[in-house]
Design a protein around this motif. Structure first.
Motif, short mmCIF file in Angstrom:
data_model
loop_
_atom_site.label_atom_id
_atom_site.label_comp_id
_atom_site.label_asym_id
_atom_site.label_seq_id
_atom_site.Cartn_x
_atom_site.Cartn_y
_atom_site.Cartn_z
N ASN A 1 0.79 -1.23 0.00
CA ASN A 1 0.00 0.00 0.00
C ASN A 1 0.82 1.28 0.00
O ASN A 1 0.28 2.38 0.18
N ASP A 2 2.13 1.16 -0.18
CA ASP A 2 3.02 2.32 -0.29
C ASP A 2 3.02 3.20 0.97
O ASP A 2 3.28 4.41 0.89
N GLU A 3 2.75 2.60 2.13
CA GLU A 3 2.79 3.40 3.36
C GLU A 3 4.22 3.79 3.74
O GLU A 3 4.44 4.69 4.54
N GLY A 4 5.19 3.10 3.16
CA GLY A 4 6.57 3.56 3.26
C GLY A 4 7.41 2.94 4.36
O GLY A 4 6.95 2.12 5.16
N ALA A 5 8.68 3.36 4.37
CA ALA A 5 9.67 2.89 5.35
C ALA A 5 9.99 4.02 6.32
O ALA A 5 9.94 5.20 5.96
N GLU A 6 10.35 3.67 7.54
CA GLU A 6 10.77 4.66 8.51
C GLU A 6 12.23 5.04 8.25
O GLU A 6 13.06 4.18 7.97
N TYR A 7 12.51 6.33 8.34
CA TYR A 7 13.86 6.84 8.08
C TYR A 7 14.25 7.76 9.23
O TYR A 7 13.53 8.73 9.55
N VAL A 8 15.37 7.45 9.87
CA VAL A 8 15.84 8.21 11.03
C VAL A 8 17.26 8.70 10.76
O VAL A 8 18.07 7.97 10.18
N GLU A 9 17.55 9.93 11.16
CA GLU A 9 18.92 10.45 11.12
C GLU A 9 19.36 10.76 12.55
O GLU A 9 18.57 11.24 13.36
#
Length: 450
Positions: A90-98
């Motif tokens: 469903n293209d809800e995406g990935a979590e990205y942290v810096e």
């Protein structure tokens, strides 16, 4: 020394292009269903030379853009698990942290510790495994944490939900993301084979896995406090000696020498049996096997998902009173060679898998029979050291999985040696390190508690 990690930002990265309607569902195979309810964690370390690259890309925008492209190619990773049978793409995406790490990279890589590695990851993979199943559709299948050290180096920590990726698939993700990032930076297009998404449900049809979940819950309960994980480094020369030590006496022409992994696994197995506090009647070694090239026709080598099964070799006290390295090597090798198309299919036909699982659970529950088990997952030859995002190859990589009575094997940075990350009960580890046969090999290698 306490590690200080400051989170700078968190966001969701979505695919660069929406997933077509015809690809909105990824069916989970039985092997996917059997995967542990955790994220596979891996951290790759890139030394201070990366600082020059990021002077031109201070916002890390290239990494985010290339991750978005990667999620278009590996579109199930941007979805959510909706049931034990299905991932909704469903293209809800990935979590990205810096994050910023207030120390030099060397203070982490020279003396790695599990707690430090966990801080460089977006999740603690073991804590996630205890979440209620009702919340599984709320958990991202992929999460990334990009950590910048004071020295200018970076560590890229990734957690991929095991239900969608084994170690080989994790390597595919890293390779694809790195290729896309290098292409964005250098403005070139590089080709690697696709066939990322392959439906394995015809080979391994999904099933109601209540029994498997109960057995797996028992396994997770073994992640207890009285364990220790140590990192043993075996050089190329030590492994060569081990291969000779573990070969049969009549093998003068080296034709049937065990592989490097077979020799290391058999030697570990031998010394663990010898060092056990229990009077074992039986001991079993499980070694994960990548099935992609072993099935007929072959499954695409870059496919995501779980396409592995453990080979199982057994030692019984009635056969050999003393665990012998040569004999156990032959057992490991023979059972690995069985893991071909016909044998694999037979494991899963006519309910054979669950029959075997019930027998093993009954055997373990029978307190009158002392049985030991040791599980090994080999991540060797998955080319993690070739993961070049455009700013060079990693100097080292590590993980923080630590199940009791298990080991993870990884290549050393020169791709010739092997790191064995072994987790045992504290007392069993002490006895192992007092084993003279073990010391004859590992006394010249580095041993660290991680």
């Amino acid at each position: 020394m306490a590690l200080r990690v400051e989170i700078v930002s968190r966001e969701i990265i979505r695919p660069s292009s929406p997933t077509p309607d015809g690809l909105k569902s990824f069916k989970l195979s039985f092997l996917d269903q059997l995967a542990a309810t955790l994220h596979v964690p891996l951290v790759l370390f890139y030394p201070g030379s990366t600082d020059q690259f990021y002077q031109k890309n201070s916002s890390y925008q290239t990494l985010k853009e290339s991750l978005s492209l990667t999620l278009t190619e590996l579109y199930p990773l941007a979805g959510r698990q909706k049931s034990q049978y299905l991932i909704e793409c469903n293209d809800e995406g990935a979590e990205y942290v810096e994050s910023r790490v207030i120390c030099d990279m060397a203070s982490v890589t020279e003396h790695p510790k599990l707690d430090h590695l966990r801080m460089l990851l977006p999740y603690n993979p073991h804590q996630l495994s205890s979440q209620n199943q009702l919340s599984m559709d709320q958990v991202a299948l992929l999460a990334v944490q990009v950590n910048r050290f004071s020295c200018g180096g970076i560590a890229i920590g990734v957690c991929i939900r095991h239900v969608i990726a084994d170690a080989a698939a994790t390597a595919t993700f890293f390779r694809t993301w790195a290729r896309n990032n290098a292409s964005c930076y250098r403005n070139v297009t590089e080709y690697i084979p696709k066939n990322y998404v392959f439906d394995c449900t015809s080979l391994f049809p999904p099933q109601d896995i209540a029994l498997a979940f109960s057995a797996r819950a028992s396994k997770h309960n073994q992640i207890i406090h009285k364990t220790v994980t140590k990192r043993f480094i075996l050089s190329d020369s030590v492994i060569k000696d081990l291969r000779k030590k573990c070969s049969m006496d009549d093998d003068h022409d080296n034709v049937n020498y065990p592989t490097r992994v077979e020799a290391v696994v058999a030697f570990l197995w031998t010394t663990i049996i010898q060092s056990s506090r229990k009077r074992l009647k039986r001991h079993e070694i499980l070694l994960t096997v990548n099935l992609r090239k072993r099935m007929v026709p072959a499954i695409p080598p870059h496919s995501i998902g779980n396409v592995f099964q453990p080979s199982r070799a057994q030692w019984e006290a009635g056969e050999e009173k003393i665990a012998d390295c040569k004999i156990l090597t032959k057992k490991v090798s023979n059972d690995l060679r069985k893991m071909e198309d016909g044998y694999i299919r037979k494991i899963f036909e006519n309910g054979n898998f669950f029959k075997g699982m019930k027998e093993r659970l009954k055997m373990v529950a029978n307190k009158s029979e002392e049985m030991g088990t040791f599980a090994v997952s080999s991540w060797c030859r998955f080319s993690f050291y070739e993961t070049d995002f455009g700013f060079g190859k990693p100097s080292w990589y590590g993980t923080c999985l630590n199940y009791i009575n298990s080991a993870i094997l990884m290549d050393t940075s020169d791709s010739k040696g092997i790191e064995a990350w072994v987790t045992l009960d504290v007392e069993d580890m002490e006895k192992l390190e007092q084993n003279s046969e073990f010391l004859s090999c590992f006394s010249v290698s580095l041993s660290q508690t991680v």
